[in-house]
Design an enzyme around this catalytic site. Structure first.
Site, PDB file in Angstrom:
ATOM      1  N   HIS A   1      -7.760 -18.322  -7.942  1.00  0.00           N
ATOM      2  CA  HIS A   1      -8.047 -18.367  -9.379  1.00  0.00           C
ATOM      3  C   HIS A   1      -9.264 -19.214  -9.718  1.00  0.00           C
ATOM      4  CE1 HIS A   1      -4.397 -16.268  -9.984  1.00  0.00           C
ATOM      5  NE2 HIS A   1      -4.292 -16.532 -11.262  1.00  0.00           N
TER       6      HIS A   1
ATOM      7  N   PHE B   1      -9.474 -11.567 -11.559  1.00  0.00           N
ATOM      8  CA  PHE B   1      -8.722 -10.311 -11.688  1.00  0.00           C
ATOM      9  C   PHE B   1      -9.670  -9.111 -11.797  1.00  0.00           C
ATOM     10  CE2 PHE B   1      -5.776 -13.269 -14.286  1.00  0.00           C
ATOM     11  CZ  PHE B   1      -5.415 -13.937 -13.136  1.00  0.00           C
TER      12      PHE B   1
ATOM     13  N   GLU C   1      -5.348  -8.091 -21.833  1.00  0.00           N
ATOM     14  CA  GLU C   1      -4.058  -8.762 -21.710  1.00  0.00           C
ATOM     15  C   GLU C   1      -3.986  -9.947 -22.673  1.00  0.00           C
ATOM     16  OE1 GLU C   1      -4.267  -9.636 -17.556  1.00  0.00           O
ATOM     17  OE2 GLU C   1      -4.289  -7.509 -17.050  1.00  0.00           O
TER      18      GLU C   1
ATOM     19  N   GLU D   1      -5.462  -4.175 -14.818  1.00  0.00           N
ATOM     20  CA  GLU D   1      -6.921  -4.337 -14.933  1.00  0.00           C
ATOM     21  C   GLU D   1      -7.683  -3.054 -14.670  1.00  0.00           C
ATOM     22  OE1 GLU D   1      -5.022  -6.680 -13.481  1.00  0.00           O
ATOM     23  OE2 GLU D   1      -5.421  -8.434 -14.736  1.00  0.00           O
TER      24      GLU D   1
END
Lengths: 319, 342
Positions: free
Chosen positions: B147, B104, B47, B78
């Site tokens: 995150h 991710f 990405e 992903e």
């Protein structure tokens, strides 16, 4: 692109070989010689037969865990397949894979995969490598209807669409993902219609009809090889046995199965060949006996083969 | 592929030749660039790796130089980024798949664990998976619970996958070159707060072998075992221990969690008889737990004190700055742990 008479007869022999192989596997499983999970291809043989002649040997093929028929169609020797079933070192995956993980890279058969939909990204990657090198090889990825509702399906077909990857996606729609019917699992049970979402053509074909499936598959291969990007083919079929051995089959009536068995693709194809004047019934009987003998021989080879040595536990894990 | 005859350097300490001062970011970027120049089969997918130049600016300029065939922007997908990279690796390429952050990678867990790590074994060694999955890790940036993970231990659990985590520019470049050239799948984990760190990088071609720990500071009283960002914290603690307490700490940077290079750890422990493991991730089923278990098993007779662990608190990381910082390991906590066992 029509099949020759010889190919038509070979298609029959292949289907009969798959059928007898699977029946023997079922027997060996019941007797405890085959362990793990066992998913039989019985009822879906026409798709394997079409694959054998519509997809050239140099192309890539990859599939899910209902992989015996596809492996036989790609020319993997049945004695090595049976040896894998029995966990022998002479098996195609040296006894480390089992029924769900048959592969033969020399034949560009990249294997059966046991996580539903998990092999779809791998198919995209196989195709990417050939496209990247400028080879005109294509990849054929077979999957069950059950794999169309997992995220992998969306991500892999979308990427194939965006990157024009040379993949023929083949859904073997046998009407049930384990025990849940397509209509109970899919908001739109017309699975080939999903192709629209990924910018590729989608086609539906009678997957119990060898000729129709061959025609559709050969056309799809040609479409992809000509640089038109991927295509989605939905082959309508039916599995006569349970999802795997030990499936109580509470989700369908016995009548439904017996009705489908009247449309057994092997019988249909045999009758078609007789009607076309390609063979007579004696020849078909002969082929059937030959298939039985070949499977007997495969079982003998597998039984006589050695088990993997204890050192095999630690090989093949790091290069 | 052009010829490449790199010097194998195990440790920055050994190298006495010419160097440039570079950031971790630049060192990683250089490794990628040089290897793509050398080997046509190496390509990048992920990405925002192309037009954007990488979300951490590691691949800035790559798209213009190598083009869209070799620097491939993907959708936010992903599962297929990893899965397709595995397939391409099986079929002869050497992909570098980028997962923007390790958080991710959970989405791609099946592709990493069941496919990247397993397919070679499962099919009896019929093919290899020469794949590098680059990703970033670490907390401390107020990104909240989803995150800020440091879950390297989770990925190191599985045989078949290498897990590599550099702490310096020198190691980052040398290890990444080894990873790209290795036929095993490698999860290459870069700490997001180390990118700006500068250090010396050889001007000559070199590689750092995978699976070797490195002694970042020598000492004689206690062994501090750690990796990635925590190396910085451990070194800071070691300096203060020396200055303030007269305690001499040895700091070992694991650099690779799988294969785990335990020998230098045991050797050091047999000298110091005391050990503290510092790890940014949670304590449960962790790298620190593994090291502690292995030391008691393999060096029991040399133990003068229990192995202490400094980990992230066993809670999700909060947003609020002070609260988040209080949950992460720091030099004070390392010093306290060392003092507890002296």
């Amino acid at each position: 692109m029509a099949m020759t008479d010889e190919e038509k007869i070979e298609a029959y022999r292949l289907m009969m070989t798959v059928r007898r192989f699977e029946e023997r596997c079922a027997q060996l499983y019941s007797e405890g010689d085959i362990g793990g999970f066992l998913h039989l291809y019985i009822g879906q043989e026409a798709i394997a037969a079409a694959l054998r002649f519509a997809v050239p040997e140099d192309d890539n093929v990859i599939t899910a865990y209902r992989d015996h028929g596809v492996a036989i169609a790609r020319g993997l020797p049945i004695e090595k397949l049976m040896a894998e079933m029995l966990g022998k070192v002479t098996g195609v995956s040296k006894g480390k894979g089992g029924s769900m993980h048959l592969a033969d890279v020399d034949r560009r058969y990249w294997g059966g995969y046991a996580v539903v939909g998990g092999h779809l990204p791998l198919a995209a990657g196989l195709a990417l490598a050939d496209q990247y090198r400028g080879d005109d090889r294509i990849t054929v990825c077979l999957m069950g209807d059950g794999s169309t509702n997992i995220g992998y399906f969306h991500e892999a077909l979308n990427l194939a669409g965006v990157w024009d990857l040379p993949v023929v996606w083949v859904i073997e729609n046998n009407e049930y993902g384990m025990g849940t019917s397509v209509s109970r699992a899919s908001a739109n049970p017309d699975l080939s219609a999903r192709a629209t979402a990924y910018g590729m053509p989608g086609k539906k074909v009678d997957g119990d009809d060898v000729q129709a499936t061959y025609d559709a598959m050969a056309e799809a291969v040609e479409h992809v090889r000509s640089g038109n990007g991927p295509i989605l083919l939905e082959a309508m079929t039916y599995r006569f046995r349970g999802h795997s051995m030990g499936d109580p089959e509470r989700y369908r009536e016995k009548d439904e199965v017996s009705k489908q068995e009247e449309q057994d693709p092997i019988k249909l194809w045999g009758n078609h060949l007789i009607n076309e004047g390609v063979v007579n019934s004696d020849r078909l009987d002969e082929i059937e006996k030959g298939a039985e003998k070949a499977v007997d021989e495969a079982v003998r080879f597998a039984r006589e083969s050695p088990l993997p040595s204890p050192e095999e536990l630690y090989t093949d894990v790091y290069v | 592929m052009s010829t490449f005859s790199p010097t194998v350097i195990h440790s920055e300490k050994e190298y006495t030749g010419e160097t440039d001062r570079k950031s971790v970011r630049q060192a990683i970027s250089d490794a990628l660039w040089e290897e793509m120049e050398r080997d046509e089969n190496v390509f990048i997918m992920g990405e925002e790796v192309g037009v954007w130049g990488g979300t951490y600016a590691v691949t800035r300029g790559f798209y213009d130089h190598f083009g869209e065939r070799r620097v491939r922007d993907t959708p936010i997908s992903e599962m297929v980024i990893v899965g397709a990279a595995v397939g391409a690796a099986m079929n002869g390429l050497r992909p570098i798949a980028e997962i923007m952050t390790i958080n991710f990678a959970f989405v791609a867990f099946d592709a990493i664990v069941n496919h990247a790590a397993k397919v070679r074994y499962m099919f009896g060694g019929q093919f290899t998976v020469p794949l590098v999955i680059r990703t970033t890790t670490g907390g401390g940036r107020q990104l909240g619970a989803t995150h800020s993970h440091s879950p390297e231990a989770l990925f190191a659990h599985f045989p078949g996958l290498y897990v590599v985590t550099p702490s310096t520019p020198f190691d980052a470049k040398g290890l990444l070159l080894s990873a790209i050239r290795d036929d095993n799948p490698v999860l290459f984990v870069e700490h997001s707060t180390l990118y700006q760190n500068r250090g010396l990088v050889p001007t000559v071609d070199y590689v750092v072998p995978l699976g070797k720990a490195d002694i970042k500071r020598e000492g004689s009283d206690v062994t501090i075992v750690t990796y990635a960002k925590m190396v910085e914290i451990a070194l800071d603690a070691a300096e203060r221990l020396q200055d303030e307490e007269g305690i001499s700490a040895e700091v070992i940077d694991l650099r690779s969690l799988r294969p785990l290079d335990l020998d230098p750890v045991l050797e050091s422990f047999k000298k110091t008889n005391r050990c503290v493991v510092v790890e940014e991730g949670h304590p449960f089923a962790s790298v620190s737990g593994e090291i502690a278990a292995r030391i008691q098993d393999e060096a029991f007779d040399w133990m003068d004190a229990p192995v202490k662990r400094v980990n992230q608190e066993d809670v999700p990381l909060p947003y609020s700055r002070e609260l988040e910082q209080s949950a992460l390991p720091n030099a004070d906590k390392v010093i306290a742990a060392v003092k507890e066992i002296m």
